[in-house]
Design an enzyme around this catalytic site. Structure first.
Site, mmCIF file in Angstrom:
data_model
loop_
_atom_site.group_PDB
_atom_site.id
_atom_site.type_symbol
_atom_site.label_atom_id
_atom_site.label_comp_id
_atom_site.label_asym_id
_atom_site.label_seq_id
_atom_site.Cartn_x
_atom_site.Cartn_y
_atom_site.Cartn_z
ATOM 1 N N LYS A 1 0.943 -1.111 0.073
ATOM 2 C CA LYS A 1 -0.096 -0.027 0.136
ATOM 3 C C LYS A 1 0.852 1.231 0.074
ATOM 4 O O LYS A 1 1.837 1.233 0.525
ATOM 5 C CB LYS A 1 -0.810 0.086 1.320
ATOM 6 C CG LYS A 1 -1.866 -1.114 1.310
ATOM 7 C CD LYS A 1 -2.639 -0.865 2.444
ATOM 8 C CE LYS A 1 -3.810 -1.692 2.811
ATOM 9 N NZ LYS A 1 -4.945 -1.678 1.814
ATOM 10 N N ASP B 1 -2.978 -7.606 -1.515
ATOM 11 C CA ASP B 1 -3.737 -6.769 -0.792
ATOM 12 C C ASP B 1 -5.259 -7.069 -0.650
ATOM 13 O O ASP B 1 -5.754 -6.648 0.285
ATOM 14 C CB ASP B 1 -3.528 -5.190 -1.276
ATOM 15 C CG ASP B 1 -3.977 -4.278 -0.139
ATOM 16 O OD1 ASP B 1 -3.991 -4.742 0.953
ATOM 17 O OD2 ASP B 1 -3.908 -3.114 -0.620
ATOM 18 N N ARG C 1 -10.319 -11.452 2.259
ATOM 19 C CA ARG C 1 -11.064 -12.422 1.576
ATOM 20 C C ARG C 1 -10.538 -13.833 1.663
ATOM 21 O O ARG C 1 -11.208 -14.965 1.791
ATOM 22 C CB ARG C 1 -11.396 -12.353 0.110
ATOM 23 C CG ARG C 1 -10.611 -12.214 -0.841
ATOM 24 C CD ARG C 1 -10.821 -11.342 -2.068
ATOM 25 N NE ARG C 1 -10.932 -9.878 -1.730
ATOM 26 C CZ ARG C 1 -11.293 -8.989 -2.804
ATOM 27 N NH1 ARG C 1 -11.558 -9.538 -3.771
ATOM 28 N NH2 ARG C 1 -11.218 -7.816 -2.479
HETATM 29 N N1 BES Z 1 -8.117 -3.750 4.640
HETATM 30 C C1 BES Z 1 -8.226 -3.450 3.517
HETATM 31 C C2 BES Z 1 -9.500 -2.664 3.202
HETATM 32 C C3 BES Z 1 -9.407 -1.137 3.778
HETATM 33 C C4 BES Z 1 -9.294 -0.012 3.019
HETATM 34 C C5 BES Z 1 -9.971 -1.144 5.143
HETATM 35 C C6 BES Z 1 -9.432 1.064 3.660
HETATM 36 C C7 BES Z 1 -10.180 0.031 5.519
HETATM 37 C C8 BES Z 1 -9.682 1.352 4.849
HETATM 38 C C9 BES Z 1 -8.160 -4.525 2.523
HETATM 39 O O1 BES Z 1 -7.595 -5.645 2.755
HETATM 40 C C10 BES Z 1 -7.836 -4.142 1.246
HETATM 41 O O2 BES Z 1 -6.673 -3.791 1.127
HETATM 42 N N2 BES Z 1 -8.641 -4.218 0.190
HETATM 43 C C11 BES Z 1 -8.169 -4.222 -1.208
HETATM 44 C C12 BES Z 1 -8.584 -4.887 -2.286
HETATM 45 C C13 BES Z 1 -8.147 -4.735 -3.751
HETATM 46 C C14 BES Z 1 -6.851 -5.198 -3.776
HETATM 47 C C15 BES Z 1 -8.970 -5.646 -4.502
HETATM 48 C C16 BES Z 1 -8.846 -2.580 -1.606
HETATM 49 O O3 BES Z 1 -9.826 -2.133 -1.069
HETATM 50 O O4 BES Z 1 -8.095 -1.659 -2.011
HETATM 51 ZN ZN ZN Z 2 -7.130 -5.896 4.789
HETATM 52 MN MN MN Z 3 -5.637 -5.203 1.936
#
Ligand code: BES
Ligand code: ZN
Ligand code: MN
Length: 498
Positions: free
Chosen positions: A271, A341, A345
């Protein structure tokens, strides 16, 4: 928290709170002599009109009152009034009292507030105001604690009010417990320490709790959970909580699954640095499940519940999984990891499958799963998914009253195309568009067709801005809904396996 049926004249407290609807502040005129007409002046000048959260504080200067001050707080328009507004008003006055170093509060629950569900909400709200986030501060910091909270009710309602306050108190405290866990930094709550904490807090109320480690997870074939944990020096865990109250029917069995990523760097698909510190609360779903189950035990809810909580730290590293890797889930399905990331899931898929193996008949998962859910619903509303639709609607309704707003999103088959992989059963990402929906569809592959609810709390678990009823920081979203949902199990017959 005391529940008293006494004349407000006789209560020895720092602050008596009276609530009034907008445009109906005349109900406060009884306080006119006690405040030397200050309350009338405030109404005449429109300083106090009863607008939602509007607060007017004045000393009690005359008469034979034992209380020191009066607070009038606005409930907003009567037509817009809800249980959640009662809860929020109570939190708002509690937070203001703390700000002003007022430690003892008595809330008058009369009129529209004199009903058990309202009194429970007031007790929850006042308890939520007790949440304290400063325990790592050592310099020039003296936390101010509310002590002596009371709800004033009528003699006629006293018995029901006492039960409602006990319930509200327990629910509020467990919400705060989850918030405290969410606030803990990831260097303190490593997967093993988080697992130990969840085991410790649930064992004290008689739940059976186990934390499975690396070897047991290998034996169960949980390659998705193990895969997510591989980049970290801290091995993953799977916490299993069991609540088996004596006398509860054999079915239904509620399986609760909560995402427990103690820190989400994104892994190799790392990230950006901005706001990454927030990713310490990527375990808010896990905390909600454990704290809700603890509350169910304290409330003796007559339902069997199994908590399955996958815990891992998502880190890059020499042993981390890579984009393109294929993992074989415990259920046997294979997954191509396109983006490391999208780890939530993966760990939830193995946990949902295991909850079925342990005998769950109804599944509910709660997870800070996708950034896409806040694109769709903002920071006010959690995403709700599941099947059958009547079960989803039931949870939406409970969430509304519990103060966890949720809104249903579709799981149309057509979206599944986005999860297609050339070499495995599916991929772990469905691209940018409809991201919260494709994440939910991924999870559905591991629910075995059981009645199932998925709450995406990525937008709601953390408040970026303070509101009158919620300071910045962890919100404890979902805890109250999970508890209230468990209390409705006798109505679940109609949500059979689809
Ligand atoms: N933990 C994150 C989601 C998240 C984002 C929680 C912002 C709280 C605030 C999750 O693991 C994630 O990174 N999701 C990705 C998925 C994507 C790579 C398909 C996302 O939402 O960008
Ligand atoms: Zn996450
Ligand atoms: Mn993530």
């Amino acid at each position: 928290m005391d529940v008293l049926a006494i004349d407000p004249r006789n209560i020895d407290t720092d602050l008596v709170v009276c609530a009034a609807f907008e445009g109906q502040t005349g109900s406060l005129s009884g306080w006119s002599p006690a405040t030397k007409s200050e309350i009338d002046r405030a109404q005449a000048s429109k300083e106090f009109t009863g607008k939602l959260f509007e607060t007017f504080l004045t000393p009690i200067v005359a008469g034979d009152f034992r209380a020191r001050r009066l607070a009038a707080i606005g409930l907003g328009r009567e037509a817009d009034f809800t249980i959640d507004r009662a809860r929020r008003v109570a939190t708002a006055i509690g937070l203001q009292a703390r700000d002003k170093k007022i430690a003892r509060i008595a809330f008058t629950a009369d009129g529209a507030l004199d009903a058990p569900e309202m009194i429970q909400a007031l007790a929850e709200g006042l308890t939520l105001a007790e949440f304290e986030a400063g325990h790592y501060k050592t310099w020039d910091y003296a936390p101010f604690r509310l002590d002596a909270l009371a709800i004033l009710t009528s003699e006629r309602s006293l018995e029901a009010a006492t039960a409602a306050v006990r319930r509200g108190r327990i629910i509020g405290q467990h919400c705060n417990m989850a918030r405290a866990l969410d606030n803990e930094p990831a260097n303190v709550l490593t997967p093993s320490l988080f697992a130990d904490r969840l085991v410790a807090i649930t064992q004290t109320v008689g739940l059976t709790a186990d934390a499975l480690g690396q070897l047991e997870l290998e034996r169960l074939g949980m390659a998705m959970l193990l895969g997510v944990g591989r980049g970290s020096a801290e091995a993953p865990r799977l916490v299993i909580l069991r609540y088996n109250p004596a006398g509860a029917p054999d079915t239904p069995v509620l399986g609760l699954v909560g995402k427990g990523i103690t820190f989400d760097t994104g892994g190799i698909s790392i990230k950006p640095a901005a706001d990454m510190e927030r990713m310490k609360d990527d375990m808010a779903g896990a905390a909600a499940v454990a704290c809700a189950m603890r509350a169910m035990a304290e409330l003796s809810v007559p339902l069997r519940v199994i908590g399955v909580i996958p815990i891992a730290e998502n880190m890059p590293g020499g042993r981390a999984i890579r984009p393109g890797d294929v993992l074989k889930s415990a259920s046997g399905k294979t997954v191509e990891v396109i983006n490391t990331d999208a780890e939530g899931r993966l760990i939830l898929g193995d946990a949902l499958w295991y909850a079925q193996q342990l005998g769950a008949t109804h599944l509910v998962d709660i997870a800070t799963l996708t950034g896409a859910i806040s694109v769709a619903l903002g920071r006010i509303t959690s995403g709700l998914f599941g099947m059958p639709p009547a079960f989803v609607e039931h949870v939406r309704d409970i969430g509304e009253r519990a103060g966890d707003r949720c809104w249903p999103l579709p799981l149309f088959e057509e979206y599944k195309d986005q999860l297609r992989s050339e070499i495995a059963d599916m991929s772990n990402t469905g691209g940018r568009i409809g991201g919260a929906i494709t994440a939910a569809l991924f999870l559905r592959e591991f629910t075995g067709g059981l009645p199932w609810i998925h709450m995406d709390i990525a937008g709601t678990a953390w408040a970026d801005e303070s509101k009158p009823f919620m300071p910045k920081g962890p919100t404890g979203v979902g805890v109250r809904t999970l508890i209230e949902l468990a209390c409705t199990a006798e109505t679940w017959g109609k949500f059979g396996k689809s």
